[in-house]
Structure formats: structure tokens, C-alpha cells
Write an enzyme that holds these catalytic residues in place. Structure first.
Site, PDB file in Angstrom:
ATOM      1  N   LYS A  53      52.448 -36.538  -9.047  1.00  0.00           N
ATOM      2  CA  LYS A  53      53.780 -36.723  -9.857  1.00  0.00           C
ATOM      3  C   LYS A  53      54.592 -35.440  -9.631  1.00  0.00           C
ATOM      4  O   LYS A  53      55.986 -35.562  -9.760  1.00  0.00           O
ATOM      5  CB  LYS A  53      53.180 -36.795 -11.346  1.00  0.00           C
ATOM      6  CG  LYS A  53      52.731 -38.288 -11.463  1.00  0.00           C
ATOM      7  CD  LYS A  53      51.876 -38.589 -12.635  1.00  0.00           C
ATOM      8  CE  LYS A  53      51.275 -39.759 -12.558  1.00  0.00           C
ATOM      9  NZ  LYS A  53      50.380 -40.130 -13.655  1.00  0.00           N
ATOM     10  N   GLN A  97      48.232 -38.154 -19.241  1.00  0.00           N
ATOM     11  CA  GLN A  97      47.662 -38.658 -18.144  1.00  0.00           C
ATOM     12  C   GLN A  97      46.268 -39.348 -18.605  1.00  0.00           C
ATOM     13  O   GLN A  97      45.553 -39.002 -19.235  1.00  0.00           O
ATOM     14  CB  GLN A  97      47.179 -37.737 -16.993  1.00  0.00           C
ATOM     15  CG  GLN A  97      46.237 -38.380 -15.637  1.00  0.00           C
ATOM     16  CD  GLN A  97      47.413 -39.248 -14.837  1.00  0.00           C
ATOM     17  OE1 GLN A  97      48.456 -38.930 -14.478  1.00  0.00           O
ATOM     18  NE2 GLN A  97      46.802 -40.267 -14.552  1.00  0.00           N
ATOM     19  N   ASP A 120      56.163 -44.175 -19.173  1.00  0.00           N
ATOM     20  CA  ASP A 120      55.217 -44.783 -18.633  1.00  0.00           C
ATOM     21  C   ASP A 120      55.604 -46.346 -19.083  1.00  0.00           C
ATOM     22  O   ASP A 120      54.973 -47.307 -18.530  1.00  0.00           O
ATOM     23  CB  ASP A 120      53.981 -44.435 -19.190  1.00  0.00           C
ATOM     24  CG  ASP A 120      53.071 -43.812 -18.327  1.00  0.00           C
ATOM     25  OD1 ASP A 120      53.455 -43.745 -16.945  1.00  0.00           O
ATOM     26  OD2 ASP A 120      52.220 -42.928 -18.508  1.00  0.00           O
TER      27      ASP A 120
END
Ligand code: NAP
Length: 286
Positions: A53, A97, A120
Site C-alpha cells: 500500500k 490492516q 476500505d
């Protein structure tokens, strides 16, 4: 049209387009988008995803801050950190995460991230908005899958689509996106009876289970579009492999995604896109 959809190549193209767009932001808006990624603990797979990322952010020109926290951080401490990032106007996107250590509730953490910074698309309000066809942040993996189908010139409308897997992050949202594009969708899971007979009816087959080479040639009809979301370690070689037995299924498929180099890179690319979308929304609101 290529039979094998390279998520890697498509990602390179899309990231270059985003980089040109982001290069115009300092003059227009005074800054670039800012993504904050929180990693709790030292799980090697999570570390690798977080590095991916950061690397993609660098390519696109997005500011990336990775915050590392020890595995024994308390839930309250993590929630307080998220709260401070929610209130920081220089932050556009927040990503924690997953998975998190057992003593921290993932549901609480996901719900704690402001809906407007939820890159997300996992926040309950984003999920609800997706199912109600309201403006929302579309989860990265399902979004990437639809992009790949479009790029390969696959007509979705009117097709029989079968999705194996009903998780909140892949199976369900990808089924919803296919439905929104007017496919007729069947969602399968671990209790599905006679799975091969269902998968053989698919014109588009999306597999998101998490079991190496689970989908075998006898489960796929000739001409099927096969999207393999799975990321597994091959028990024999230790190498990365998908949920689909690629060697056996590839000759049958009209279009197929490889693992690695398929859905994975597109997930990160769509994360970049979501960060830019949130940034632009914040700039319009400011
Ligand atoms: P998950 O939450 O564990 O869900 C797995 C799904 O597969 C469940 O719905 C489960 O059914 C179903 N399933 C398990 N065994 C089955 C069987 N024998 N027959 C039919 N269905 C079965 O997993 P996930 O988070 O959706 O992830 C799925 C895979 O995608 C994993 O390999 C993950 O690493 C990968 N993934 C990849 C990306 C990417 O960017 N490429 C992103 C996210 C995830 P039940 O609901 O009945 O338990």
C-alpha cells in the site's frame, strides 16, 4: 481481448493515470491526498500488504503514513488513535490492516473509523449505502473485480454469475455489484449442496474461499469467465496460489485471472482510487 486478465498490467496503467491526476492537486487544492495505514503486530502477510500500500501510494503521489503498533496495544488505545485521525483534517483515508489480535474487536474498530475516511468501504454505513444503491465507498477487491471484467470486455448484463464465498469484504459486495450490473447472481458457501452443479451453470464464476486449488476442471463449463480472488500458499510448493486449479481450468475458461498478478494488484489500485475519491469529497466540502 486477452484471455488472461493481468491485474498487474491494468494496475500499472490506472496508477499512471492517477499519478497525472494527483500531480495537479497541489496547485488546485494546496496538498495531495493523505492515507493513514495502521498495522497492529508483526504478522508477515499483513506487513507485506502494508508495504504494498505504501509503495502504490508512492507511485500515485499520495502521502502515506504507516503507523506501527505493538500486538498488545489495548483496544481503547487503538480506538483513541482512530478518533484522533478522524478529527485530523489533514487525513483523508484511514485503514486498519486486518486481521487484528483476538483481544481487539474488529467490528468496533471498523465502526470507529469515520464513514467519510473509510477507504476500505467496510463501515456499516458504507455497507448499508452499497446495498441501498446510495453514494458510498465501494470495497476495493469487489471494485477491482468489476474493473477487470470491464477491461476484458466481459458483458455482465444478463449473465448467470456464481460467487463462491459470502464474506462481508469480498463475496457479498461482489455479488451486489454484479447484481447492480444486471447479472443474475447465485451466492454459494460452505453449506451449498452439490456445488459443482451450481458452478457449472455459471457464465461468470467468482471464487473467494481461501482454499488452494479448490475449483477443479469438472466444476467449470467451457467458456466461463473465471475470477480467482483467493490468496493461498500452495501446500506442496509453498508458493502463492489461488482458489482455482489454474493449470486445469485455464484451458476451459474464456477469460481468467491469475494468482498472483490478478485481483491482488487491483485491490491496492482501487484503494488508491478510493483515497483520491475521499480527498476530492473533503476538498469539495471544505
Ligand atoms: P472468508 O471470510 O474466510 O470467507 C470464505 C467464504 O468461503 C465463506 O463464505 C465460506 O462459507 C466459503 N467457503 C469455505 N469453504 C467452502 C467450501 N468448501 N465450499 C463453498 N464455500 C466455502 O474469506 P474472504 O475474506 O472472503 O477471503 C477469501 C479468499 O480471498 C482468501 O483466500 C483471501 O486471502 C482472499 N482475498 C484476496 C484479496 C485480494 O485482494 N486478492 C482480498 C481479500 C481476500 P461460509 O460462509 O459458509 O463459512
Amino acid at each position: 481481448m486477452s484471455r488472461i486478465i493481468s491485474g498487474k498490467e491494468l494496475s500499472i496503467k490506472l496508477k499512471a493515470e492517477m499519478a497525472s491526476q494527483v500531480a495537479t492537486f497541489p496547485e488546485k487544492y494546496g496538498r495531495v491526498p493523505h492515507l493513514v495505514v495502521i498495522l497492529v503486530g508483526e504478522d508477515p502477510a499483513s506487513q507485506s500488504y502494508v508495504r504494498g500500500k505504501a509503495k502504490a501510494s508512492e507511485v500515485v503521489g499520495i502521502r502515506n503514513t504507516t503507523i506501527l503498533k505493538p500486538a498488545d496495544i489495548s483496544e481503547k488505545e487503538l480506538l483513541d488513535l482512530i478518533d484522533s485521525l478522524n478529527n485530523d483534517p489533514s487525513v483523508d483515508g484511514i485503514l486498519v490492516q486486518l486481521p487484528l489480535p483476538d483481544h481487539i474487536s474488529e467490528d468496533k474498530v471498523i465502526a470507529a473509523i469515520s464513514k467519510d475516511k473509510d477507504v476500505d468501504g467496510f463501515h456499516p454505513l458504507n455497507v448499508a449505502a452499497l446495498w441501498q444503491k446510495q453514494p458510498c465507498t465501494v470495497p476495493c477487491t469487489p471494485k477491482g473485480i468489476i474493473r477487470m471484467l470491464d477491461e476484458a470486455g466481459v458483458e455482465i448484463k444478463g449473465k448467470r454469475a456464481v460467487v463462491i464465498g459470502r464474506s462481508q469484504i469480498v463475496g457479498l459486495p461482489v455479488a451486489k455489484l454484479l447484481l447492480d450490473r444486471n447479472a443474475t447472481v447465485t451466492i454459494c458457501h460452505s453449506r451449498t449442496v452439490d456445488l459443482p452443479s451450481v458452478t457449472r451453470s455459471a457464465e461468470i464464476l467468482v471464487v473467494a474461499i481461501g482454499r488452494p486449488r479448490f475449483v477443479t476442471a469438472d466444476m467449470v463449463s467451457p467458456g466461463t469467465v473465471v475470477i480467482d480472488v483467493g490468496v493461498n500458499r500452495d501446500p506442496e510448493t509453498g508458493k502463492l496460489c489461488g482458489d482455482v486449479d489454474y493449470q486445469a481450468v485455464e484451458p476451459l475458461a474464456s477469460v481468467i485471472t491469475p494468482v498472483p498478478g490478478g485481483v491482488g494488484p487491483m485491490t491496492i489500485t482501487c484503494l488508491m482510487e478510493n483515497t483520491i475519491e475521499l480527498f476530492l469529497r473533503h476538498m469539495q466540502e471544505a
